[in-house]
Design a protein around this motif. Structure first.
Motif: not given
Length: 371
Positions: A299-304
């Motif tokens: 998800g976006f949390g993991g990527v960023i």
């Protein structure tokens, strides 16, 4: 003989010391890994751990291994302040986190006093934009994201009036996001016909909130809240009006929104700072590694968060004598993220590419690039 024996002990001790590996570099992580918004914190924690483990397998930083110290801030300001102080006492060189704006506002003064870098993946409040402090981030500010959503909505047939609701427990993010949205939306000819709030985790009656929002007969409903509360509110909104347009801030756009919301979140539109369908080789390699280890999407949390961790690790690898970690980041300025290059300005702020996504058949689908 005793002197010879003593000399032998000293020499042996020196030999063992010389052969001992250098002391590891301590890096901290703080994020909300429990409670209603835990999906964001857990994704961030796991991605940072993955980044550290990958770096250690490739030799560490300047020949030293990296030790990650993880703390749950419980999404409580007093807890966040306590664990940041604990990490500082443990002599961390930098902290990745926090993951939300409310926690960032609570701990930035502590980091500034100790001159310890906070590298936040996802805290976006405008209150920390353009400030010379020890808070840096690898995500765009709320202004960029909210203004983009306003422009997108104004191009829709039903997008000229909005009833908005936000989570007051993350006020620094939610009110900042809503204010930026409203400024761009009204400037473009739209009208915000109602603004309501609730505190996540309290005895919230989402049914009544939905009734109140729809009573204004808006063209769309805007929700600025975490994934769980957004999903619960969408369920009530859809029961009352199956065709109502729903938009949300990026905070809600985790895989848990899809799991909890089901059909109620079909059609929901949200702006995000990353593209789940990206074909960038670095992203594909990271996504595969994350899924193999944790058996779910980053998800976006993991990527960023993975980007945030690697910025810190790259800066440590190239840090010059006498430089703080913050100074090393700003001196390097340019870093390679998993989907795009990241460039820090003089205040440690970054602008990322923004995409508009909509939920279709239970998946986030990009409906608009650029603009």
């Amino acid at each position: 003989m005793r002197r010879l024996a003593a000399s032998g002990v000293v020499l042996a001790t020196l030999a063992l010391t010389a052969c001992s590996p250098p002391e590891p570099i301590a890096v901290g992580f703080i994020g909300g890994t429990s409670g209603r918004a835990a999906d964001l914190g857990i994704a961030g924690r796991d991605a940072v751990q993955l980044a550290v483990d990958m770096r250690n397998r490739s030799g560490g930083v300047a020949g030293r291994q990296v030790k990650l110290l993880i703390h749950d801030d419980e999404q409580q300001p007093e807890v966040a302040q306590r664990v940041v102080r604990e990490l500082i006492d443990q002599r961390v060189v930098a902290i990745v986190g926090p993951m939300t704006s409310a926690m960032a506002m609570a701990v930035v003064p502590i980091a500034n006093e100790a001159r310890v870098l906070l590298m936040s993946p996802t805290a976006t409040t405008d209150a920390l934009t353009g400030v010379d402090d020890h808070f840096l981030r690898v995500n765009s500010s709320t202004h960029e994201n909210a203004a983009r959503m306003a422009r997108h909505l104004l191009r829709q047939d039903a997008g000229r009036s909005v009833a908005a609701i936000y989570d007051s427990s993350n006020k620094s993010y939610a009110e900042s996001w809503l204010a930026d949205f409203r400024a761009s939306y009204v400037q473009g000819g739209g009208e915000v016909v109602k603004v309501a709030s609730f505190a996540s985790g309290s005895e919230t009656t989402f049914r009544q909130l939905a009734i109140d929002l729809l009573a204004t007969r808006p063209g769309a409903v805007l929700v600025v809240a975490n994934s769980m509360d957004t999903a619960l509110l969408c369920q009530q909104l859809r029961q009352l009006d199956r065709g109502v347009m729903i938009i949300a801030s990026g905070w809600a756009a985790t895989e848990r929104l899809l799991e909890l919301g089901g059909k109620a979140v079909e059609g929901l539109t949200v702006v995000q700072d990353f593209d789940r369908n990206s074909s960038a080789p670095r992203y594909l390699a990271f996504r595969q590694a994350y899924r193999e280890r944790f058996h779910r999407e980053p998800g976006f949390g993991g990527v960023i968060a993975f980007d945030a961790a690697n910025v810190v690790l790259d800066a440590l690898a190239k840090q010059r004598a006498g430089q703080t970690v913050k100074e090393a980041v700003l001196a390097l300025k340019h870093f390679e993220g998993v989907q795009e290059s990241l460039t820090f300005d003089e205040f440690g702020d970054v602008k990322r590419s923004i995409v508009v996504t909509a939920v279709r058949d239970g998946q986030f689908v990009v409906v608009e690039h650029g603009g």
